[in-house]
Each structure stands twice: as structure tokens, then as C-alpha cells.
Design an enzyme around this catalytic site. Structure first.
Site, PDB file in Angstrom:
ATOM      1  N   ARG A 119    -101.845  -0.815 -61.768  1.00  0.00           N
ATOM      2  CA  ARG A 119    -102.606  -0.687 -60.419  1.00  0.00           C
ATOM      3  C   ARG A 119    -102.902  -2.077 -59.893  1.00  0.00           C
ATOM      4  NH1 ARG A 119    -104.641   4.429 -61.769  1.00  0.00           N
ATOM      5  NH2 ARG A 119    -103.185   6.090 -61.250  1.00  0.00           N
ATOM      6  N   LYS A 141     -97.279 -11.636 -49.984  1.00  0.00           N
ATOM      7  CA  LYS A 141     -95.987 -10.589 -49.854  1.00  0.00           C
ATOM      8  C   LYS A 141     -95.418 -10.902 -51.366  1.00  0.00           C
ATOM      9  CE  LYS A 141     -94.158 -10.525 -45.144  1.00  0.00           C
ATOM     10  NZ  LYS A 141     -93.139 -10.865 -44.355  1.00  0.00           N
ATOM     11  N   GLU A 183     -87.852 -24.337 -44.710  1.00  0.00           N
ATOM     12  CA  GLU A 183     -89.235 -23.689 -44.370  1.00  0.00           C
ATOM     13  C   GLU A 183     -90.025 -24.625 -44.009  1.00  0.00           C
ATOM     14  OE1 GLU A 183     -89.714 -20.371 -44.435  1.00  0.00           O
ATOM     15  OE2 GLU A 183     -88.795 -19.280 -45.844  1.00  0.00           O
ATOM     16  N   LYS A 225     -99.794 -21.406 -42.390  1.00  0.00           N
ATOM     17  CA  LYS A 225     -99.612 -20.287 -43.025  1.00  0.00           C
ATOM     18  C   LYS A 225    -100.755 -19.421 -43.252  1.00  0.00           C
ATOM     19  CE  LYS A 225     -97.091 -17.312 -45.513  1.00  0.00           C
ATOM     20  NZ  LYS A 225     -95.876 -17.337 -46.466  1.00  0.00           N
ATOM     21  N   GLU A 235     -98.429  -7.948 -41.140  1.00  0.00           N
ATOM     22  CA  GLU A 235     -97.229  -8.296 -40.545  1.00  0.00           C
ATOM     23  C   GLU A 235     -96.904  -6.953 -39.128  1.00  0.00           C
ATOM     24  OE1 GLU A 235     -93.758  -9.503 -42.310  1.00  0.00           O
ATOM     25  OE2 GLU A 235     -92.487  -9.026 -40.641  1.00  0.00           O
ATOM     26  N   ARG A 239     -97.909 -12.310 -37.533  1.00  0.00           N
ATOM     27  CA  ARG A 239     -97.060 -12.554 -38.830  1.00  0.00           C
ATOM     28  C   ARG A 239     -95.437 -12.799 -38.631  1.00  0.00           C
ATOM     29  NH1 ARG A 239     -98.465 -11.742 -45.026  1.00  0.00           N
ATOM     30  NH2 ARG A 239     -97.098 -13.118 -45.755  1.00  0.00           N
ATOM     31  N   ASN A 243     -90.958 -15.058 -39.268  1.00  0.00           N
ATOM     32  CA  ASN A 243     -89.636 -14.716 -39.662  1.00  0.00           C
ATOM     33  C   ASN A 243     -88.552 -15.543 -38.673  1.00  0.00           C
ATOM     34  OD1 ASN A 243     -89.877 -12.876 -41.571  1.00  0.00           O
ATOM     35  ND2 ASN A 243     -90.836 -11.455 -40.085  1.00  0.00           N
ATOM     36  N   HIS A 246     -85.265 -15.968 -40.241  1.00  0.00           N
ATOM     37  CA  HIS A 246     -84.945 -14.991 -41.234  1.00  0.00           C
ATOM     38  C   HIS A 246     -84.120 -13.931 -40.860  1.00  0.00           C
ATOM     39  CE1 HIS A 246     -87.966 -17.618 -43.046  1.00  0.00           C
ATOM     40  NE2 HIS A 246     -88.220 -16.890 -44.189  1.00  0.00           N
ATOM     41  N   HIS A 250     -81.653 -13.725 -43.823  1.00  0.00           N
ATOM     42  CA  HIS A 250     -81.566 -12.848 -44.780  1.00  0.00           C
ATOM     43  C   HIS A 250     -80.302 -12.269 -44.997  1.00  0.00           C
ATOM     44  CE1 HIS A 250     -85.994 -11.733 -45.024  1.00  0.00           C
ATOM     45  NE2 HIS A 250     -85.820 -12.758 -45.925  1.00  0.00           N
ATOM     46  N   HIS A 263     -82.797 -19.589 -50.526  1.00  0.00           N
ATOM     47  CA  HIS A 263     -83.352 -18.885 -49.544  1.00  0.00           C
ATOM     48  C   HIS A 263     -83.854 -19.840 -48.210  1.00  0.00           C
ATOM     49  CE1 HIS A 263     -86.107 -16.459 -47.047  1.00  0.00           C
ATOM     50  NE2 HIS A 263     -86.819 -17.203 -47.259  1.00  0.00           N
TER      51      HIS A 263
END
Lengths: 362, 362
Positions: A119, A141, A183, A225, A235, A239, A243, A246, A250, A263
Site C-alpha cells: 500500500r 502521476k 514537453e 508544473k 486533474e 491540470r 495535456n 497529448h 497519445h 513520448h
């Protein structure tokens, strides 16, 4: 330079950005009461080029390595399970510190592994790429990929500490470095026109690793950031601006099986598509888009898309995490340094934007 | 009855404890803006005995079921991955609500699945067993098992809502109900002697499902659990007291391959072992231990351990999540209603405690 990212009350963490910081690693960890044992997750390439530095920095401490193959395909169920086994076999308990030593893939994979073992184990990010230092190591993330959708399996999990040492970037392959510029350019478009101004005149200096310019660039991205994720860690609103580039980015990665593109390269292509959509909608100034295009081209991040088909990209968009219901959301610029979320972009517009990048020649 | 559990600032959730509450489900969900679609995770037994009630309660809404085999073995990588596939195939996006409809196993499995899909979907717990209503549905612990260690893979993930309807317990098999009494008795020992007083005189009424006694019992356990997890959600201190009976309890479950014993039964045996250790250490009153023993025996939770060997239990203790370094921690009573954490219990004492329960006859 020292930054602080305020997550939920008890989960605030420091981001140390320091040339040569890795050499002080042991002292830094101990000052945060992270006394180990240390379980280092890294990939073969980073291990080869950097492990001696880390070995030296941790001399005398209790540490061991788990090395995965380089590349996005390591963000898999299989590699995640192997890390769980590694931790269990080595007897990791709640004092354990998982160190993610690598780029975005390693940060995601090691982060998700740390978040789900017992956990949640202590997590330290030591990003070794431009992309992970300026972006992905901050913001909590973490994820692995489902065979059918990128980052589909993951969580929000704060590291205890991020240590960014730009001197590590000196051994980064040129392609990797250019991908990271993708980025960094994004931060210019969504929040900070000065980043774009700097890149417009100095991108060659950046690409040839001028220490001053590189340090300036990363130190400019990090606080953006932080500000965005502090305001909206989960998000639900702000946030989403991260993207930018993105949505189609993606889809490009997925349509090419996470093999063809880095990426940051996919994001570079995705920004072209998003910029084009913004112009077509009369949301943004065409001259500004031209300037952005030139920077993206000169960044070296537009890795050729080969024989990619429009239909494959459109299909891949169906599993986008950012969609709600049946409509696709896009982050589009309305001014340089300011973006907005546009909902319900019609299929034919999306198709045209994909067509634009597939035909793009530079 | 309505309780509130304050987790991290933005993650506070309601626990509705209400006879017949399931019938009001749709209105309750909508009042929390959980409008679905609903993805219900349940097991074959619960589905058979209860799905009509849930179908009726959700009439007209967009919902579907994913049914797993009953039992602890469903808390596996395999079932977790199947749920991820189920959610992906059905197009679950961030509006999706995962409903955990079952006992502790379902709460853990569905909860971990919700926590890791798209970095976290809305989760609603509808516990259908005594154990899950009085204990496991509250507190945000979710997990699956590693083949070598129970609950090794998991996270802390708050539900959006818990709806406990004790009328659902009417169809619970007697063995399942007795197992749940194991955890309820635990709350008596760690925090509330009145629970033990009530059980001492009325356990037969409880076991024959007297509505008044059962409702009283659960309504007494819930606020204890809430208080403990509010103070220490991440189990760095106080929350450890909830592990009374769990050190040896978990080892018994693991040593028997999660097949022989229900969790509450293992805890019942574990409490006997822990009580015995406390007496041997002169920490607790022997008369009180005798009273506790009688309640545990009469609860029906001491399912026979068969041919279990001491060595197998000791081996299983090696992977205990609660250990730090090489020592085993035990939660032991120092008074009825008050426990403390004892570190470094020597191997031979642990061995003797295991021997005590393996020879225990009633």
C-alpha cells in the site's frame, strides 16, 4: 535550486534541482530520514551510462538494482509484477526506499510499483532525462500501460523527494534530448512565452547542451508544473492544460505500438495538430503558430511517422482517458502562453488535423 | 444512521448505515452526484442471493455486473486484470462508478481495481457481510494478494460512499456470519468493553440474527473504525491497533493457502494467540482473557485448523507487512478495551503462542 510541491497536507515534497546534486545524494536522503535500504529501479541504458555515479553516491549504504529493458514497453503488467517479486524476494518492508533512476518510463513504472507494494513505499525520483527533469518527475502521476491503452493502469502517488541533477543529461543521446524539448516547448505554449522566445533564438545552444541555457530551461518548466499540479492534483480542472499536444500525441504512440516514437516526439506532433486546430477555429494567431512550428521543427523532436495511417490514429483515440462520454476534449491555444479546453471537437475536424500532421513535411 | 469519515481534505466520505437502505440506493447515489454508469463487482454467491434487490434498486440506470468466484483466492492478479479488461471493454471513463457489492474480498478487489484504473474511478462500497459492514468497508485499505503474501499489493483509496444495509445480512450463511463476529469482538478488545459485555450475554441472539442486537453491534463498531482511521489513515501509528489478532491471523490464512479459513476466523484464532501472549507477559488480567476466550468460542468463529503445522505458520510470518526489519510486532491487550504495540517478541514466544492455538480444544 529548491522547490516545494504542496500535495495533500501530509504529502508535500521537495524538488531539488542542482547541478552535481547526485554527488550529495546520501546526505540529502538522510536529511529526509530516508535511510534505506534503497531499491533502485532503472533501465539497461541508464544503468550502463550512470550506475557508477549512483554507486559512488550511495557508497556504504544498503542498496540494490533492478534493471528493466529500455523503452515504453517496459511499462507493462509483466515488468510491474517482476518488480513486486524483486521487492518481496529482497524483503522490502516499510522502511524501504524505491529510487526511480531514469526517464519518464522508469518514473512511471517504479512509481506505480512503489505505490502498490504494501500500500505504498517511500519513493524518490531521480530523473535522468530532459523530459523527466522538466516535467514527468513532478506531479505524482504514475502508471503502466494496458495493452490497449497507455497509462490506463495507474494512480496518483507523491514521491518523498525529487532530485534533478542536470549534469546527468550530458550523456543523454541526442534523440532523447530532442524528445524532451517537446514537453519543454509545451510549457512555453501553455504558460510561459519567454520559454518560446528563448528557444526561438537559442535552440541550437540548448541542443548542443550549453549548461547555462539547459539549466535555465528546466528551472523555468519546473515551477509551472508545480503551480499547475498544486492547484489541481487530481486533474479535475486546471491540470488538463498539461495535456496540450497529448490527445493526438497519445494516439500516435498507441497506433505505433509504443515502439516508433518517444513520448516527447509524439507530443511534438500532437502540438502541431492542436495548433492547426486552433488556427482553423480562428482561436489563435497564425503568425504565432508559424513561430511555434519553426521551433518544433528545429527542436529535432519531429521523428518521422513512417507509413502510419490516419485510420489507426483515429481508432487509437477511442480509448483516450481524457474523453468524457463520446466527445473528445482538446487543449488549444487562444494566445501564446494561454490555452483553453475545447470540448466536442467533431470527428471530421480531428480527422483533418491528423491528416495535416501525416502530410507535414519540413 | 449517518457517519462521516474525514480522510485527506478532499476525500471525506459518508457511511450510511440503514436498515433497508439498499432500496433507496439510486436516490442516495444521485444525491452524491454519482450518476453512473455503474460497474458492479460481486461474487457468484452474493449475485445469486442478492442481485434482484440491486437490480430493483438500480432500475432504469445504466449498470452491468462483473462476477468473480467467491473466496479469498479471487484477490489475485488474474481477477484484477480481468476487471481492468471488463472496465476497458465496457468503455468505463471518469464518470464511471465502481460498486463493490459483497464482503471483504470484493471490497478489496473492486477497490484496488477502481483505485488503479485511469488513476482512480469513483468507488462505492455496498458491504453485504457482517465483517465488511462493521469493519472492512471503512478505512480505504484495498488490496490483492501476492501468491506469497496477503494484501501485499494494494493502496489507500477512499470510497466516495459506503452504504451498509444490515437487512442484507439475513441471507448470510451462518459460517460467514460467525466469521464476521471475529472482527466485531476485536473492536470490543481494542476499544469498547461494552461490546464484549453485550456479546457475553447475548451472543446467541446475535447469531440467530436478532435485528436489534445485530444493528446495535454494527453501529458500535463503525464509529470506532472511523475514529481510528481518521486519526491515522496511513497506518503510521494508532491504526496499528486494528491489527489485534492479525499478525498470527494472517499467517494462518497464508499457511492454509487462503482456502481453509475465512478472514474473521483467522482473526479469532489470532486473538486467542495474542491474548495468550499478553497473559504470559503479565500484561493483562487472566480472568479477562478467560471471558474473551468464552466469547470467541461461542461466536462459532473458531473453525478447526485441521492438520496445520506450527512450522508452516512460523514460515508465513516472515512476510508480515507489519514487521519492520527483522522483528515481529504484536498488538496486545493491556486492559479490556485498550491495546498496545509490543515490538520484538522473541521467536520462541511466537512459537509457543502458535503451539497454544494449535493445541486449543473447546
Amino acid at each position: 535550486m529548491e522547490f516545494t510541491c504542496k500535495a495533500f497536507s501530509d504529502r508535500t515534497y521537495k524538488i531539488l534541482f542542482e547541478w552535481g546534486g547526485l554527488r550529495r545524494l546520501r546526505a540529502i536522503l538522510e536529511s529526509e530520514k530516508l535511510n534505506g535500504p534503497y531499491f533502485i529501479i532503472t533501465d539497461k541504458n541508464v544503468y550502463k551510462s550512470q550506475h557508477r555515479n549512483l554507486d559512488d553516491a550511495l557508497q556504504g549504504a544498503d542498496f540494490c538494482y533492478h534493471i528493466v529493458p529500455p523503452g515504453e514497453n517496459s511499462k507493462s503488467f509483466k515488468e510491474w509484477r517482476r518488480i513486486q517479486n524483486f521487492l518481496l524476494e529482497r524483503g522490502a518492508d516499510r522502511r524501504a526506499v524505491v529510487i526511480a533512476f531514469g526517464g519518464g518510463v522508469i518514473g512511471d513504472l517504479a512509481g506505480f510499483s512503489a505505490s502498490t507494494y504494501m500500500r505504498g513505499l517511500n519513493l524518490v525520483q531521480i530523473p535522468t532525462t530532459l523530459l523527466s527533469q522538466s516535467d514527468s518527475s513532478i506531479g505524482a502521476k504514475v502508471a503502466i500501460n494496458h495493452p490497449e491503452a497507455k497509462n490506463m493502469i495507474g494512480s496518483f502517488y507523491q514521491p518523498r523527494l525529487v532530485i534533478s541533477d542536470p549534469s546527468l543529461l550530458q550523456t543523454l543521446p541526442a534523440r532523447e534530448f530532442s524528445a524532451g524539448l517537446g514537453e519543454a516547448i509545451k510549457y512555453g505554449v501553455i504558460a510561459d512565452p519567454e520559454i518560446l522566445e528563448m528557444l526561438r533564438y537559442n535552440i541550437e545552444h540548448v541542443r548542443s547542451f550549453n549548461q547555462e541555457y539547459v539549466t535555465w530551461l528546466i528551472s523555468r518548466c519546473i515551477p509551472i508544473k508545480i503551480r499547475v499540479v498544486e492547484e489541481d492534483e487530481r486533474e479535475t480542472g486546471l491540470r488538463k492544460i498539461l495535456n496540450f499536444g497529448h490527445t493526438i500525441g497519445h494516439a500516435l504512440e498507441q497506433a505505433t505500438g509504443y515502439q516508433l516514437l518517444r513520448h516527447g516526439e509524439a507530443v511534438a506532433w500532437g502540438m502541431l495538430a492542436a495548433g492547426w486546430l486552433a488556427i482553423r477555429r480562428n482561436m489563435w494567431n497564425a503568425d504565432e503558430f508559424e513561430k511555434l512550428k519553426l521551433i518544433i521543427v528545429r527542436s529535432g523532436a519531429l521523428y518521422p511517422l513512417g507509413a502510419l495511417k490516419s485510420r489507426d490514429v483515429i481508432d487509437a483515440l477511442k480509448h483516450d482517458k481524457k474523453k468524457t462520454g463520446k466527445s473528445l476534449n482538446f487543449v488549444l491555444p487562444e494566445a501564446t502562453g494561454k490555452v483553453t479546453i475545447v470540448r466536442d471537437v467533431p470527428q471530421d475536424e480531428v480527422r483533418a488535423a491528423v491528416g495535416y500532421i501525416l502530410k507535414f513535411r519540413h
